[in-house]
Scaffold this motif. Structure first.
Motif, mmCIF file in Angstrom:
data_model
loop_
_atom_site.group_PDB
_atom_site.id
_atom_site.type_symbol
_atom_site.label_atom_id
_atom_site.label_comp_id
_atom_site.label_asym_id
_atom_site.label_seq_id
_atom_site.Cartn_x
_atom_site.Cartn_y
_atom_site.Cartn_z
ATOM 1 N N LEU A 38 36.833 42.192 29.689
ATOM 2 C CA LEU A 38 37.111 41.882 31.091
ATOM 3 C C LEU A 38 35.820 41.795 31.898
ATOM 4 N N ASN A 39 34.849 42.622 31.540
ATOM 5 C CA ASN A 39 33.562 42.585 32.231
ATOM 6 C C ASN A 39 32.869 41.238 32.018
ATOM 7 N N ILE A 40 32.929 40.718 30.791
ATOM 8 C CA ILE A 40 32.333 39.416 30.502
ATOM 9 C C ILE A 40 33.035 38.319 31.295
ATOM 10 N N LEU A 41 34.370 38.352 31.309
ATOM 11 C CA LEU A 41 35.128 37.339 32.047
ATOM 12 C C LEU A 41 34.818 37.398 33.538
ATOM 13 N N ARG A 42 34.680 38.615 34.078
ATOM 14 C CA ARG A 42 34.337 38.761 35.494
ATOM 15 C C ARG A 42 32.938 38.210 35.763
ATOM 16 N N GLN A 43 32.007 38.477 34.852
ATOM 17 C CA GLN A 43 30.628 38.031 35.056
ATOM 18 C C GLN A 43 30.490 36.519 35.002
ATOM 19 N N GLY A 96 37.222 41.461 50.499
ATOM 20 C CA GLY A 96 36.654 41.982 49.257
ATOM 21 C C GLY A 96 37.577 41.866 48.070
ATOM 22 N N PHE A 97 38.893 41.754 48.310
ATOM 23 C CA PHE A 97 39.867 41.630 47.224
ATOM 24 C C PHE A 97 39.581 40.420 46.353
ATOM 25 N N LEU A 98 38.987 39.363 46.946
ATOM 26 C CA LEU A 98 38.662 38.165 46.174
ATOM 27 C C LEU A 98 37.687 38.465 45.046
ATOM 28 N N GLY A 99 36.796 39.416 45.276
ATOM 29 C CA GLY A 99 35.764 39.692 44.279
ATOM 30 C C GLY A 99 35.976 40.952 43.482
ATOM 31 N N THR A 100 36.684 41.926 44.053
ATOM 32 C CA THR A 100 36.818 43.222 43.386
ATOM 33 C C THR A 100 38.263 43.599 43.077
ATOM 34 N N GLY A 101 39.229 42.806 43.541
ATOM 35 C CA GLY A 101 40.633 43.147 43.341
ATOM 36 C C GLY A 101 41.076 43.046 41.886
ATOM 37 N N ILE A 102 42.144 43.756 41.574
ATOM 38 C CA ILE A 102 42.750 43.739 40.239
ATOM 39 C C ILE A 102 44.211 43.336 40.392
ATOM 40 N N LEU A 103 44.645 42.361 39.599
ATOM 41 C CA LEU A 103 46.027 41.888 39.642
ATOM 42 C C LEU A 103 46.576 41.880 38.218
ATOM 43 N N PHE A 104 47.604 42.707 37.972
ATOM 44 C CA PHE A 104 48.171 42.845 36.623
ATOM 45 C C PHE A 104 47.092 43.211 35.605
ATOM 46 N N ILE A 146 44.034 42.569 35.516
ATOM 47 C CA ILE A 146 42.993 41.561 35.310
ATOM 48 C C ILE A 146 42.295 41.297 36.642
ATOM 49 N N PRO A 147 40.946 41.245 36.651
ATOM 50 C CA PRO A 147 40.210 41.009 37.908
ATOM 51 C C PRO A 147 40.625 39.704 38.580
ATOM 52 N N VAL A 148 40.710 39.729 39.911
ATOM 53 C CA VAL A 148 41.106 38.544 40.674
ATOM 54 C C VAL A 148 40.183 37.343 40.418
ATOM 55 N N PRO A 149 38.842 37.522 40.321
ATOM 56 C CA PRO A 149 37.999 36.351 40.019
ATOM 57 C C PRO A 149 38.392 35.645 38.729
ATOM 58 N N VAL A 150 38.883 36.405 37.754
ATOM 59 C CA VAL A 150 39.315 35.793 36.493
ATOM 60 C C VAL A 150 40.552 34.937 36.715
ATOM 61 N N TRP A 151 41.489 35.432 37.533
ATOM 62 C CA TRP A 151 42.676 34.644 37.875
ATOM 63 C C TRP A 151 42.286 33.349 38.586
ATOM 64 N N ILE A 152 41.340 33.465 39.521
ATOM 65 C CA ILE A 152 40.911 32.284 40.287
ATOM 66 C C ILE A 152 40.319 31.228 39.367
ATOM 67 N N THR A 153 39.401 31.655 38.496
ATOM 68 C CA THR A 153 38.748 30.687 37.613
ATOM 69 C C THR A 153 39.722 30.128 36.576
ATOM 70 N N ALA A 154 40.651 30.956 36.112
ATOM 71 C CA ALA A 154 41.661 30.454 35.163
ATOM 72 C C ALA A 154 42.512 29.363 35.804
ATOM 73 N N ALA A 155 42.887 29.567 37.066
ATOM 74 C CA ALA A 155 43.668 28.555 37.785
ATOM 75 C C ALA A 155 42.864 27.273 37.951
#
Length: 323
Positions: free
Chosen positions: A39-44, A161-169, A171-180
């Motif tokens: 998850l850290n790699i995906l967030r980075q 800040g939720f855009l960058g540090t939030g967790i949804l299910f 999984i970090p929110v930035p990962v959800w954004i990039t996946a979309a």
């Protein structure tokens, strides 16, 4: 038979390199193959992936964009400044406050406007993409300093800040954004007329123009999308740090171009994919993460990354010569 096997190898070379890298690093570090590290790699890589999707579209048309890091800084600074301080209109004696949503929209529009400027400079004024985007690099950096006064904009609140540090299910929110974004642009490039136009313009611009394709509009559109995606990356960075830094995004354009090239997109245009760029971002992210886990000096990390980029470009050139 040999040619077919070679073509298949070329098609999956990024995936093969990624698998080999994962196997090698996992053998050298027992901390690599863990859920938290994954998850850290995906967030980075989320920020670089946002930039690289836009860069993929641009390079597919045979262009380049050296201003993505500067657009990232400007759009995020505008969003943060409007959210924190609003904007005053002295002539009317009023001030406007911005909500989180309003500031995000303003940042996205600022990024799109910068990309639009690049596209118009290239299509209307016939400037080489290198020159046009280098000029935007300087303009955006200067405007960022003027907007912020050279000081970071901080204290943006937990909602932003939720855009960058939030967790949804989990999984970090930035990962959800990039996946979309990956899903949207995979469909855009593979299943739409606009996607076919992008490949046609990059494959042979003269032929595309002679067949009646709107070459100029396609180029303007991809640069505008590139600017907007740079703004998305800037919003994620700013939300993660709770601060809009005037010098944000320095060197990001190089990592973006590297990810696109490593992912198999040809610098001459017309060949490549968003999925390949995802693999390129993963390769760079896993390489950085693995070298960090192995306690390799950051300076050597830059050296290794440089050799990887050179190897990717050399393979691309050899493939073009043999086609």
């Amino acid at each position: 038979m040999l040619k077919i096997n070679r073509e298949q190898l070329m098609k999956f070379q990024s995936l093969i390199a990624l698998v080999l890298m994962v196997v090698a690093i996992s053998m050298l570090s027992d901390r690599f193959l863990t859920a938290d590290n994954g998850l850290n790699i995906l967030r980075q890589i989320s920020v670089n992936l946002c930039l690289s999707i836009g860069m993929t579209l641009i390079i597919l048309t045979g262009g380049i964009d050296l201003s993505v890091g500067a657009i990232l800084a400007l759009s995020s600074a505008i969003a943060a400044g409007l959210l924190k301080n609003g904007v005053a209109i002295p002539t009317l004696g009023v001030g406007l406050d911005f909500t989180v949503f309003g500031s995000i929209v303003a940042g996205l529009l600022a990024g799109a406007a910068c990309g639009l400027f690049n596209g118009l400079a290239i299509t209307r004024f016939k400037l080489p993409p290198f020159v046009a985007t280098l000029g935007m690099f300087s303009i955006a950096r200067g405007l960022t300093m003027l907007w912020t006064g050279g000081f970071p904009v901080t204290g943006l609140g937990s909602s932003f800040g939720f855009l960058g540090t939030g967790i949804l299910f989990s999984i970090p929110v930035p990962v959800w954004i990039t996946a979309a974004l990956v899903g949207v642009f995979v469909v855009l490039t593979r299943k739409t007329r606009f996607g076919r136009y992008i490949y046609a313009v990059g494959g042979n611009e003269r032929a595309a123009r002679l067949t009646g394709l709107p070459v100029q509009r396609v180029k303007v559109a991809v640069y505008t999308l590139g600017g907007m995606l740079s703004a998305v990356a800037g919003l994620i960075v700013t939300a993660r740090l709770d601060s809009a830094q005037p010098n944000a995004g320095l060197g990001y354009e190089l990592d973006s171009i590297a990810a696109v090239v490593i992912g198999g997109t040809s610098l001459s245009g017309g060949r490549g994919s968003v999925i390949g760029t995802v693999l390129g971002c993963l390769i760079i992210g896993i390489l950085n993460n693995g070298l960090f886990l192995l306690n390799v000096s950051p300076f050597w990390q830059q050296v290794v990354k440089g050799f990887v980029i050179l190897a990717a470009v050399a393979i691309d050139r050899m493939n073009q010569q043999e086609d």
